[in-house]
Design an enzyme around this catalytic site. Structure first.
Site, mmCIF file in Angstrom:
data_model
loop_
_atom_site.group_PDB
_atom_site.id
_atom_site.type_symbol
_atom_site.label_atom_id
_atom_site.label_comp_id
_atom_site.label_asym_id
_atom_site.label_seq_id
_atom_site.Cartn_x
_atom_site.Cartn_y
_atom_site.Cartn_z
ATOM 1 N N SER A 1 0.855 -1.192 0.000
ATOM 2 C CA SER A 1 0.000 0.000 0.000
ATOM 3 C C SER A 1 0.887 1.236 0.000
ATOM 4 C CB SER A 1 -0.857 -0.002 1.285
ATOM 5 O OG SER A 1 -1.507 1.231 1.475
ATOM 6 N N TYR B 1 -2.099 -1.106 10.236
ATOM 7 C CA TYR B 1 -2.166 -1.353 8.784
ATOM 8 C C TYR B 1 -0.854 -0.941 8.115
ATOM 9 C CZ TYR B 1 -3.746 -0.682 3.944
ATOM 10 O OH TYR B 1 -3.862 -0.731 2.573
#
Ligand SMILES: NC(=O)c1ccc[n+]([C@@H]2O[C@H](COP(=O)([O-])OP(=O)(O)OC[C@H]3O[C@@H](n4cnc5c(N)ncnc54)[C@H](O)[C@@H]3O)[C@@H](O)[C@H]2O)c1
Length: 246
Positions: free
Chosen positions: A140, A153
């Site tokens: 990401s 995350y």
């Protein structure tokens, strides 16, 4: 890519589904792995309409027995694994990082990091038996920069990049090509559910002034998995409207 076999985790939605459709158009056999039977079966149906031989395997990537199961069932059905999109992941509840509960932190690590590790461990083992393969791990933008309120995350996505680079160094001579993608914010079903002004604010914050579309990620993943990307190895490809560059 005709006749190759791919496993796609998180194949029931978003990037996983869009990549499945792209590979289906190219004649790839596909194992769609997802927690959700309904979403996974819908992807299979869409792939079949494009002429692909596709199966759904219900699995939780954070459970090692489920990972072994999706590998075994794929090999039983298609005989080998050539391509692996190691993609399933979850985000977080959006609290300041040190306010995240231990339970939530563990869950995010289990899915986003251990799930990716287990997949690599058992898929690479199969690829070695048949002479190699190509892998894309989903990291990401949050794997390249910090993401306030999504600390667990962001930490797991940084770790996915570390795994990708390290395994690239270890398995290149075994003809295992491995890369990671680092997408920015995309208009997936989750983001589409946000209020219009929140979506506009996110879009205004990126250089191209709009959010990404899941098929724009699928296009890149299909390329990275293909032989057209034959000398791209150990790379982290940003798909983020230039956000990581700022
Ligand atoms: N959407 C974005 O803007 C964005 C940006 C950067 C990275 N990502 C990453 O991309 C990946 C895919 O995200 P998406 O936006 O397509 O999400 P999505 O929610 O549309 O799809 C994810 C799929 O994974 C499945 N899934 C969730 N947990 C699972 C588990 N434990 N085992 C098996 N399947 C599971 C879900 O059922 C769902 O079908 C994730 O790793 C995510 O972190 C997303």
């Amino acid at each position: 890519m005709q006749g190759k076999t791919a496993i796609i985790t998180g194949g029931g939605s978003g990037f996983g589904r869009e990549t499945a459709l792209k590979l289906a158009q190219r004649g790839v056999n596909i194992s769609v792995v997802d927690l959700s039977k309904e979403k996974g079966e819908e992807t299979v149906h869409l792939c079949e309409k494009l002429g692909s031989d596709a199966i759904f395997i219900q699995a939780d990537v954070s459970k090692v027995e489920d990972v072994k199961k999706y590998v075994i069932e794929t090999v039983d059905r298609f005989g080998k694994i050539d391509l692996f999109f190691n993609n399933a992941g979850i985000s977080g509840s959006g609290v300041r990082t040190l306010e995240c509960s231990e339970e939530e932190f563990d869950t995010i690590v289990d899915v986003n990091l251990k799930g990716v590790f287990y997949g690599l461990k058992y898929v690479v083992n199969e690829m070695l038996k048949t002479g190699g393969g190509s892998i894309v791990n989903t990291a990401s933008l949050g794997g390249l920069v910090g993401m306030p309120t999504l600390g667990a995350y962001s930490a797991t996505k940084h770790a996915v990049i570390g795994l990708t680079k390290t395994i690239a160094g270890e398995y290149g001579r075994d003809h295992i090509r491995i890369n990671a993608i680092a997408p920015g914010t995309n208009e997936t079903p989750m983001v589409k559910a946000f209020p219009a002004e929140a979506i506009k604010a996110m879009a205004d914050a990126v250089p191209m002034g709009r959010l990404g579309q899941p098929h724009e990620v699928g296009n890149v993943v299909a390329f990275l998995l293909s032989d057209e990307a034959s000398y791209i190895h150990g790379a982290v490809i940003s798909i983020d409207s230039g956000s990581a560059a700022l």
